[in-house]
Design a protein around this motif. Structure first.
Motif, PDB file in Angstrom:
ATOM      1  N   VAL A  29      -0.161   0.191 -11.511  1.00 52.64           N
ATOM      2  CA  VAL A  29       0.990   1.080 -11.328  1.00 52.64           C
ATOM      3  C   VAL A  29       0.704   1.975 -10.122  1.00 52.64           C
ATOM      4  CG1 VAL A  29       2.290   3.022 -12.316  1.00 52.64           C
ATOM      5  CG2 VAL A  29       1.670   1.074 -13.772  1.00 52.64           C
ATOM      6  N   LYS A  30       1.643   2.029  -9.193  1.00 52.24           N
ATOM      7  CA  LYS A  30       1.497   2.896  -8.011  1.00 52.24           C
ATOM      8  C   LYS A  30       2.642   3.898  -8.007  1.00 52.24           C
ATOM      9  CE  LYS A  30      -0.641  -0.814  -5.322  1.00 52.24           C
ATOM     10  NZ  LYS A  30      -0.920  -1.299  -3.968  1.00 52.24           N
ATOM     11  N   VAL A  31       2.305   5.146  -7.879  1.00 51.16           N
ATOM     12  CA  VAL A  31       3.325   6.200  -7.899  1.00 51.16           C
ATOM     13  C   VAL A  31       3.240   6.990  -6.607  1.00 51.16           C
ATOM     14  CG1 VAL A  31       4.355   8.032  -9.261  1.00 51.16           C
ATOM     15  CG2 VAL A  31       2.789   6.435 -10.359  1.00 51.16           C
TER      16      VAL A  31
ATOM     17  N   ASP B 255      -5.127   1.553 -11.466  1.00 48.98           N
ATOM     18  CA  ASP B 255      -5.541   0.145 -11.358  1.00 48.98           C
ATOM     19  C   ASP B 255      -6.299  -0.253 -12.626  1.00 48.98           C
ATOM     20  OD1 ASP B 255      -6.095  -2.335 -10.270  1.00 48.98           O
ATOM     21  OD2 ASP B 255      -7.099  -1.562  -8.485  1.00 48.98           O
ATOM     22  N   HIS B 256      -6.534  -1.533 -12.800  1.00 52.10           N
ATOM     23  CA  HIS B 256      -7.306  -2.056 -13.941  1.00 52.10           C
ATOM     24  C   HIS B 256      -6.719  -1.653 -15.293  1.00 52.10           C
ATOM     25  CE1 HIS B 256     -10.362  -1.751 -10.591  1.00 52.10           C
ATOM     26  NE2 HIS B 256     -10.262  -3.050 -10.806  1.00 52.10           N
ATOM     27  N   ILE B 257      -5.400  -1.661 -15.364  1.00 52.10           N
ATOM     28  CA  ILE B 257      -4.712  -1.427 -16.643  1.00 52.10           C
ATOM     29  C   ILE B 257      -4.712  -2.764 -17.391  1.00 52.10           C
ATOM     30  CG2 ILE B 257      -2.482  -0.834 -17.688  1.00 52.10           C
ATOM     31  CD1 ILE B 257      -1.816   0.669 -15.038  1.00 52.10           C
TER      32      ILE B 257
ATOM     33  N   ALA C 162       0.865  -1.180   0.000  1.00 51.14           N
ATOM     34  CA  ALA C 162       0.000   0.000   0.000  1.00 51.14           C
ATOM     35  C   ALA C 162       0.901   1.229   0.000  1.00 51.14           C
ATOM     36  CB  ALA C 162      -0.874  -0.011   1.242  1.00 51.14           C
ATOM     37  N   ILE C 163       0.408   2.324  -0.559  1.00 47.63           N
ATOM     38  CA  ILE C 163       1.222   3.538  -0.529  1.00 47.63           C
ATOM     39  C   ILE C 163       0.585   4.550   0.415  1.00 47.63           C
ATOM     40  CG2 ILE C 163       2.226   3.152  -2.810  1.00 47.63           C
ATOM     41  CD1 ILE C 163       0.365   5.349  -3.894  1.00 47.63           C
ATOM     42  N   LYS C 164       1.403   5.511   0.868  1.00 47.59           N
ATOM     43  CA  LYS C 164       0.904   6.489   1.849  1.00 47.59           C
ATOM     44  C   LYS C 164       0.249   7.677   1.160  1.00 47.59           C
ATOM     45  CE  LYS C 164       2.301   8.826   6.095  1.00 47.59           C
ATOM     46  NZ  LYS C 164       2.101  10.247   5.921  1.00 47.59           N
TER      47      LYS C 164
ATOM     48  N   ASP D  22      -2.818   9.699   3.045  1.00 46.54           N
ATOM     49  CA  ASP D  22      -2.673   9.052   4.343  1.00 46.54           C
ATOM     50  C   ASP D  22      -3.198   7.605   4.321  1.00 46.54           C
ATOM     51  OD1 ASP D  22      -1.773   8.851   6.886  1.00 46.54           O
ATOM     52  OD2 ASP D  22      -3.506   9.829   7.806  1.00 46.54           O
ATOM     53  N   TYR D  23      -2.749   6.853   3.349  1.00 44.48           N
ATOM     54  CA  TYR D  23      -3.062   5.427   3.173  1.00 44.48           C
ATOM     55  C   TYR D  23      -4.501   5.141   2.747  1.00 44.48           C
ATOM     56  CZ  TYR D  23       1.497   4.083   4.983  1.00 44.48           C
ATOM     57  OH  TYR D  23       2.853   3.920   5.154  1.00 44.48           O
ATOM     58  N   ARG D  24      -5.362   6.167   2.633  1.00 49.13           N
ATOM     59  CA  ARG D  24      -6.748   5.901   2.261  1.00 49.13           C
ATOM     60  C   ARG D  24      -7.019   6.318   0.830  1.00 49.13           C
ATOM     61  NH1 ARG D  24      -8.862   8.140   7.313  1.00 49.13           N
ATOM     62  NH2 ARG D  24      -8.682   6.451   8.825  1.00 49.13           N
TER      63      ARG D  24
ATOM     64  N   GLU E 250     -10.041   9.524  -3.391  1.00 42.02           N
ATOM     65  CA  GLU E 250     -10.827   9.775  -4.600  1.00 42.02           C
ATOM     66  C   GLU E 250     -10.572   8.640  -5.566  1.00 42.02           C
ATOM     67  OE1 GLU E 250     -10.874  13.313  -7.629  1.00 42.02           O
ATOM     68  OE2 GLU E 250     -10.162  14.017  -5.671  1.00 42.02           O
ATOM     69  N   LYS E 251     -11.613   8.263  -6.345  1.00 45.87           N
ATOM     70  CA  LYS E 251     -11.466   7.189  -7.325  1.00 45.87           C
ATOM     71  C   LYS E 251     -12.259   7.585  -8.560  1.00 45.87           C
ATOM     72  CE  LYS E 251     -12.292   2.879  -5.830  1.00 45.87           C
ATOM     73  NZ  LYS E 251     -11.185   1.922  -6.010  1.00 45.87           N
ATOM     74  N   PHE E 252     -11.666   7.487  -9.730  1.00 44.62           N
ATOM     75  CA  PHE E 252     -12.438   7.736 -10.947  1.00 44.62           C
ATOM     76  C   PHE E 252     -11.931   6.877 -12.091  1.00 44.62           C
ATOM     77  CE2 PHE E 252      -9.211  10.384 -12.957  1.00 44.62           C
ATOM     78  CZ  PHE E 252      -8.560  10.988 -11.886  1.00 44.62           C
TER      79      PHE E 252
HETATM   80  N1  CTP Z   1      -4.150   1.068  -2.609  1.00 43.52           N
HETATM   81  C1  CTP Z   1      -2.804   1.280  -2.312  1.00 43.52           C
HETATM   82  N2  CTP Z   1      -2.450   1.968  -1.200  1.00 43.52           N
HETATM   83  C2  CTP Z   1      -3.385   2.399  -0.329  1.00 43.52           C
HETATM   84  C3  CTP Z   1      -4.764   2.193  -0.604  1.00 43.52           C
HETATM   85  C4  CTP Z   1      -5.117   1.504  -1.761  1.00 43.52           C
HETATM   86  O1  CTP Z   1      -1.933   0.892  -3.089  1.00 43.52           O
HETATM   87  N3  CTP Z   1      -2.985   3.042   0.765  1.00 43.52           N
HETATM   88  C5  CTP Z   1      -4.513   0.383  -3.869  1.00 43.52           C
HETATM   89  C6  CTP Z   1      -5.218  -0.954  -3.686  1.00 43.52           C
HETATM   90  O2  CTP Z   1      -4.257  -1.986  -3.575  1.00 43.52           O
HETATM   91  C7  CTP Z   1      -5.994  -1.061  -4.996  1.00 43.52           C
HETATM   92  C8  CTP Z   1      -6.323   0.402  -5.319  1.00 43.52           C
HETATM   93  O3  CTP Z   1      -5.432   1.191  -4.564  1.00 43.52           O
HETATM   94  O4  CTP Z   1      -5.167  -1.568  -6.038  1.00 43.52           O
HETATM   95  C9  CTP Z   1      -7.746   0.765  -4.965  1.00 43.52           C
HETATM   96  O5  CTP Z   1      -8.002   0.489  -3.620  1.00 43.52           O
HETATM   97  P1  CTP Z   1      -9.448   0.021  -3.118  1.00 43.52           P
HETATM   98  O6  CTP Z   1     -10.473   0.975  -3.638  1.00 43.52           O
HETATM   99  O7  CTP Z   1      -9.378  -0.183  -1.646  1.00 43.52           O
HETATM  100  O8  CTP Z   1      -9.533  -1.405  -3.817  1.00 43.52           O
HETATM  101  P2  CTP Z   1     -10.782  -2.105  -4.546  1.00 43.52           P
HETATM  102  O9  CTP Z   1     -12.007  -1.958  -3.722  1.00 43.52           O
HETATM  103  O10 CTP Z   1     -10.326  -3.481  -4.913  1.00 43.52           O
HETATM  104  O11 CTP Z   1     -10.880  -1.204  -5.864  1.00 43.52           O
HETATM  105  P3  CTP Z   1     -11.837  -1.405  -7.139  1.00 43.52           P
HETATM  106  O12 CTP Z   1     -13.242  -1.494  -6.636  1.00 43.52           O
HETATM  107  O13 CTP Z   1     -11.556  -0.130  -7.932  1.00 43.52           O
HETATM  108  O14 CTP Z   1     -11.351  -2.648  -7.839  1.00 43.52           O
END
Ligand code: CTP
Length: 151
Positions: free
Chosen positions: A57-59, A16-18, A8-10, A86-88, A91-93
């Protein structure tokens, strides 16, 4: 949260879904080299219910511009962008192939005016699936392979 394949990243962005096999190309177009940006994590061929196999890909420490999101849409139209704070997931789009593309793609026609004058290259998307665009200036059409080579 789905099974964690790479840490997980901070703070930063998770793309995702590439489609499997396109993750490296996503990294390439974001210019994420040693001088530009933080840690980059790439997961290839991850099991996905939706796609069968996918790349991720995580940056760390980077948030994408609209231009970067549009470039990703051309390479990976199924991609989801997650902004992590902060690990959460803050936003998702979903990325979306735009109707018009300007500035991010070069015309494959060497004689096109956009390759000779200071004009911003412009294209119209004539098909999203499969991807096909037409140059505003010379009307040359380009398909996926040529588009990827000219991003
Ligand atoms: N993620 C991460 N670091 C975090 C939080 C999330 O790398 N601190 C990554 C998760 O591993 C995932 C993506 O971000 O690949 C999306 O996280 P999340 O919405 O929690 O996962 P899903 O519910 O599986 O997402 P989706 O419904 O889009 O498949």
């Amino acid at each position: 949260m789905s099974e964690l394949k790479v840490s997980a990243i901070k703070e930063g962005t998770v793309i995702d879904h590439i489609p499997a096999g396109k993750g490296l190309k996503v990294i390439e177009i974001l210019n994420l080299d040693a001088l530009n940006g933080g840690t980059v994590l790439l997961a290839m061929n991850v099991h996905s219910k939706k796609l069968g196999r996918k790349d991720i890909v995580k940056v760390e420490g980077k948030y994408l511009s609209e231009e970067e999101v549009n470039k990703i849409a051309l390479i990976a139209p199924t991609a989801t962008v997650n902004i992590i704070r902060d690990y959460r997931v803050a936003e998702k789009f979903n990325v979306e192939v735009p109707e018009k593309i300007s500035g991010i793609l070069r015309c494959a026609n060497p004689n096109c005016i956009s390759n000779h004058e200071y004009v911003v290259p412009k294209f119209y998307v004539i098909s999203k699936e499969p991807l096909k665009v037409r140059c505003h200036y010379c009307e040359r059409t380009m398909e996926e392979e040529e588009i990827l080579a000219n991003l």
